[in-house]
Design a protein around this motif. Structure first.
Motif, mmCIF file in Angstrom:
data_model
loop_
_atom_site.group_PDB
_atom_site.id
_atom_site.type_symbol
_atom_site.label_atom_id
_atom_site.label_comp_id
_atom_site.label_asym_id
_atom_site.label_seq_id
_atom_site.Cartn_x
_atom_site.Cartn_y
_atom_site.Cartn_z
ATOM 1 N N ILE A 198 0.848 -1.200 0.000
ATOM 2 C CA ILE A 198 0.000 0.000 0.000
ATOM 3 C C ILE A 198 0.882 1.248 0.000
ATOM 4 N N TYR A 199 1.910 1.222 0.855
ATOM 5 C CA TYR A 199 2.806 2.386 0.954
ATOM 6 C C TYR A 199 3.623 2.546 -0.315
ATOM 7 N N LEU A 200 4.038 1.398 -0.870
ATOM 8 C CA LEU A 200 4.778 1.445 -2.134
ATOM 9 C C LEU A 200 3.900 2.081 -3.214
ATOM 10 N N GLY A 201 2.628 1.670 -3.210
ATOM 11 C CA GLY A 201 1.686 2.211 -4.184
ATOM 12 C C GLY A 201 1.559 3.714 -4.048
ATOM 13 N N ALA A 202 1.458 4.175 -2.803
ATOM 14 C CA ALA A 202 1.331 5.614 -2.557
ATOM 15 C C ALA A 202 2.572 6.353 -3.047
ATOM 16 N N LEU A 203 3.744 5.775 -2.754
ATOM 17 C CA LEU A 203 4.998 6.409 -3.187
ATOM 18 C C LEU A 203 5.066 6.475 -4.711
ATOM 19 N N LEU A 204 4.681 5.368 -5.340
ATOM 20 C CA LEU A 204 4.713 5.319 -6.802
ATOM 21 C C LEU A 204 3.787 6.372 -7.401
ATOM 22 N N LEU A 205 2.635 6.506 -6.767
ATOM 23 C CA LEU A 205 1.659 7.487 -7.214
ATOM 24 C C LEU A 205 2.247 8.901 -7.138
ATOM 25 N N LEU A 206 2.893 9.186 -6.006
ATOM 26 C CA LEU A 206 3.496 10.510 -5.831
ATOM 27 C C LEU A 206 4.574 10.760 -6.874
ATOM 28 N N VAL A 207 5.401 9.734 -7.092
ATOM 29 C CA VAL A 207 6.491 9.896 -8.056
ATOM 30 C C VAL A 207 5.938 10.143 -9.455
ATOM 31 N N VAL A 208 4.928 9.343 -9.833
ATOM 32 C CA VAL A 208 4.373 9.483 -11.180
ATOM 33 C C VAL A 208 3.704 10.847 -11.345
ATOM 34 N N LEU A 209 3.043 11.321 -10.271
ATOM 35 C CA LEU A 209 2.334 12.593 -10.375
ATOM 36 C C LEU A 209 3.265 13.795 -10.310
ATOM 37 N N PHE A 210 4.236 13.716 -9.424
ATOM 38 C CA PHE A 210 5.023 14.931 -9.156
ATOM 39 C C PHE A 210 6.483 14.862 -9.587
ATOM 40 N N ALA A 211 6.961 13.692 -9.931
ATOM 41 C CA ALA A 211 8.365 13.595 -10.351
ATOM 42 C C ALA A 211 8.447 12.702 -11.569
ATOM 43 N N ARG A 212 8.184 13.312 -12.725
ATOM 44 C CA ARG A 212 8.106 12.514 -13.949
ATOM 45 C C ARG A 212 9.429 11.830 -14.273
ATOM 46 N N GLY A 213 10.513 12.414 -13.871
ATOM 47 C CA GLY A 213 11.808 11.781 -14.116
ATOM 48 C C GLY A 213 12.189 10.822 -12.999
ATOM 49 N N GLY A 214 11.218 10.403 -12.188
ATOM 50 C CA GLY A 214 11.496 9.492 -11.081
ATOM 51 C C GLY A 214 12.299 10.180 -10.002
ATOM 52 N N LEU A 215 12.812 9.380 -9.058
ATOM 53 C CA LEU A 215 13.576 9.976 -7.956
ATOM 54 C C LEU A 215 14.853 10.625 -8.473
ATOM 55 N N VAL A 216 15.471 10.019 -9.478
ATOM 56 C CA VAL A 216 16.682 10.629 -10.047
ATOM 57 C C VAL A 216 16.344 11.990 -10.661
ATOM 58 N N GLY A 217 15.221 12.051 -11.348
ATOM 59 C CA GLY A 217 14.798 13.310 -11.951
ATOM 60 C C GLY A 217 14.511 14.368 -10.904
ATOM 61 N N LEU A 218 13.962 13.913 -9.781
ATOM 62 C CA LEU A 218 13.629 14.823 -8.685
ATOM 63 C C LEU A 218 14.897 15.463 -8.119
ATOM 64 N N ILE A 219 15.946 14.678 -8.053
ATOM 65 C CA ILE A 219 17.191 15.171 -7.456
ATOM 66 C C ILE A 219 18.074 15.872 -8.488
ATOM 67 N N SER A 220 18.102 15.353 -9.701
ATOM 68 C CA SER A 220 19.055 15.876 -10.696
ATOM 69 C C SER A 220 18.437 16.721 -11.788
ATOM 70 N N GLY A 221 17.111 16.896 -11.777
ATOM 71 C CA GLY A 221 16.504 17.675 -12.843
ATOM 72 C C GLY A 221 16.412 16.860 -14.121
ATOM 73 N N ARG A 222 15.988 17.532 -15.189
ATOM 74 C CA ARG A 222 15.746 16.782 -16.413
ATOM 75 C C ARG A 222 17.051 16.322 -17.038
ATOM 76 N N ALA A 223 16.920 15.255 -17.806
ATOM 77 C CA ALA A 223 18.110 14.599 -18.346
ATOM 78 C C ALA A 223 18.883 15.542 -19.253
ATOM 79 N N VAL A 224 20.191 15.503 -19.128
ATOM 80 C CA VAL A 224 21.044 16.218 -20.062
ATOM 81 C C VAL A 224 21.291 15.248 -21.204
ATOM 82 N N ALA A 225 21.068 15.727 -22.422
ATOM 83 C CA ALA A 225 21.102 14.799 -23.545
ATOM 84 C C ALA A 225 22.447 14.075 -23.640
ATOM 85 N N HIS A 226 23.520 14.834 -23.649
ATOM 86 C CA HIS A 226 24.840 14.190 -23.644
ATOM 87 C C HIS A 226 25.721 14.910 -22.663
ATOM 88 N N ASP A 227 25.914 14.283 -21.549
ATOM 89 C CA ASP A 227 26.648 14.908 -20.455
ATOM 90 C C ASP A 227 28.135 14.994 -20.776
#
Lengths: 249, 327
Positions: B298-327
């Motif tokens: 249930i908690y995993l589901g809630a976390l997944l829901l939050l990530v999908v709704l508010f952090a489209r790039g997942g947890l990595v996206g949340l911390i690092s921002g949108r992907a740099v095409a070629h770093d």
């Protein structure tokens, strides 16, 4: 007279009762810009889709450099030398501008099966991509994300990708669509110089651009070519005027 | 914002540091948890190549995970019972050697991915999801009915397989093997993403029409990505079976496919270390919340829901921002 680079012979395509392409024969000779104009729904996009291999005609023939390519797919035709640009930009929007042209270069060289070698370290691919960007004036935007480009710049990028392929013939579907007056002017002068490299089959709504560029114009109405001729011939054609403005009824 | 490459380094260092800490403090179970996370991460790195780079939403990756698992199970079972796997037309003996098991797991799961991919890639969107799910379920029910290898009860392997020069029963040694393989595959994944193939695949996901007009076949690119993806997930399956010394049809179940996908989405689709972050968070939650309630999902589901709704790039996206095409 030299042979045409690209030609269709009595091309036909129907969707149910609608004849989208009705016995269309057009040709494209070296060094020329052949524009196809016509009102909305005349069948221009259907014609382009058949020439590029996305739609199969019901009857007729398409020839590229004298070879019958009617029954080949898009891929084969791209390899055989058709350089196409899309009406609605079909670019990898999340990628950088450079990556989009690099894709063209990878396609031109025909070597996507390298897995461990960085694409940016390939000098040949890089120089091909860079040259194409320079020619359309996007070299300063190479590192930008494509989705951040303006509409006009995306159109330039479309052309740049086609350039990397060094095609035998360009097929351009409304390259001026959505461009402002200035952008349209820039692209017009660019395409003007491009015809020596490879002839251009140009579908375009922007009449100023068409009249400025085209060596010949074909007018497509209800799937039929009603007139083919030089700019002056088309301007003075009664049939064309009727098709565009309607006859007096 | 932390730049993604630093975040990647940090994640891997943490994943290495925890079992080392556990080793010093004599907590072998924590090492096993870290090993579990590393193996899940590996499975998800595999899926990420298909899902992230190729845009192929496969709900059937349990098939490859399970094939890897059963490759290990069957080979080790025959080795421990001293019976050949088959005698006709030629004799194949069982083995307890990890490298050979890995190779077999990768070849069989790769072959399965090729066949499944050839059929599935004729479809797109929701049909692709359904057809991959269907293949996964076929393997699941096949394994249940395969009585020779334990059917529904699965297969127990008494001794962990061998790796030259290492006592694999020592938890930290087995962790070292799994972690090294994970790093190696991540390194290869990083190279592939920057290669001409990666570039073309990336474009095939976003604009297949464009890829065709430059003379490349988007379907073939996706098929190769699918096979590559299956091979990696298959390798993870073999390691997972070795960790538990047990294989069962559960490895083939659609819940397993779903979990692998959750690792990827939770961590960040198409981000190099997204699957690692996702798998680590999953194992942490499983451990921390699993003790509190059987229904910790249930908690995993809630976390997944939050990530999908508010952090489209997942947890990595949340911390690092949108992907740099070629770093």
């Amino acid at each position: 007279m030299t042979d045409p680079i690209l030609a269709t012979h009595n091309l036909q395509k129907s969707f149910g009762a609608l004849k989208a392409t009705d016995n269309v024969s057009i040709d494209l000779y070296p060094g020329e810009i052949h524009a196809i104009i016509g009102p909305n729904g005349a069948g221009k996009s259907t014609l382009i889709a058949q020439i590029c291999g996305e739609l199969k005609p019901n009857a007729g023939r398409i020839e590229l450099l004298g070879q019958d390519v009617t029954h080949t797919n898009t891929l084969t035709r791209a390899k055989a030398g058709i350089g196409r640009t899309f009406q609605i930009s079909a670019l990898a929007m999340e990628d950088t501008v450079l990556q989009n042209v690099l894709l063209g270069a990878v396609g031109a060289v025909g070597s996507p099966w390298r897995f461990l070698f960085p694409v940016l370290a390939d000098k040949l691919l890089y120089s091909k991509a860079n040259d194409a960007l320079k020619r359309v004036g996007l070299q300063g935007d190479a590192a930008r994300r494509t989705s951040d480009l303006s509409h006009g710049q995306r159109r330039q990028l479309e052309v740049a990708v086609a350039l990397t392929l060094e095609p035998k013939a360009f097929v351009m579907d409304e390259p001026m669509a959505g461009l402002g007056a200035e952008g349209s002017k820039t692209l017009t002068s660019f395409l003007d110089g491009l015809r020596d490299e490879a002839p251009i089959l140009l579908v375009e709504h922007d009449m100023d651009a068409v009249f400025a560029l085209a060596d010949r114009i074909s007018v497509l109405v209800y799937g039929q070519i009603i007139e083919t001729g030089t700019v002056d011939q088309i301007r003075s054609s009664k049939a064309v005027r009727e098709a565009y403005l309607g006859s007096d009824t | 914002m932390i730049r993604e490459r630093y975040l990647n380094g940090l994640v891997l260092v943490l994943l290495l540091a925890v079992p080392l800490w556990a080793l010093i403090n004599d907590q072998p179970f924590t090492i096993t948890l870290a090993t579990r996370a590393a193996i899940f991460a590996l499975a998800a790195v595999g899926l990420n190549i298909a899902l992230g780079l190729g845009g192929l939403v496969s709900l059937g990756h349990a098939a490859f995970f399970g094939i890897g698992g059963y490759a290990m199970g069957i080979l080790a079972y025959h080795a421990q019972t001293y019976t050949p796997v088959m005698e006709l037309p030629f004799v194949i003996e069982g083995t307890k050697s990890m490298p050979i098991i890995w190779l077999v797991a990768m070849v069989t799961s790769g072959t399965a991915a090729l066949l499944i991919g050839l059929l599935s890639l004729r479809t797109t969107g929701v049909y692709f999801i359904m057809i991959t799910l269907a293949f996964g379920q076929m393997f699941y029910f096949f394994s249940i009915s395969w009585i020779a290898y334990g059917g529904e009860d699965g297969l127990s392997i008494y001794i962990r397989n061998d790796f030259p020069g290492l006592n694999t029963l020592v938890p930290i040694n087995f962790f070292a093997i799994c972690f090294t393989l994970l790093c190696l595959v991540l390194f290869i994944n990083g190279l592939v993403a920057r290669s001409p193939f990666g570039l073309a695949l990336n474009a095939a996901r976003q604009a297949p029409q464009r890829v065709q007009t430059v003379g490349l076949d988007p379907q073939r690119l996706k098929l190769v990505a699918f096979v590559l993806s299956g091979v990696i997930t298959g390798l993870a399956g073999a390691l997972f079976a070795d960790l538990n010394r047990f294989v069962s049809p559960t490895m083939f179940s659609w819940q397993t496919s779903g979990e692998i996908m959750i690792f990827v989405i939770l961590g960040g689709t198409a981000r190099l270390c997204g699957p690692v972050v996702g798998a680590v968070v999953f194992v942490m939650l499983e451990h921390a919340l699993g003790g509190l309630s059987e229904y910790w999902h249930i908690y995993l589901g809630a976390l997944l829901l939050l990530v999908v709704l508010f952090a489209r790039g997942g947890l990595v996206g949340l911390i690092s921002g949108r992907a740099v095409a070629h770093d």
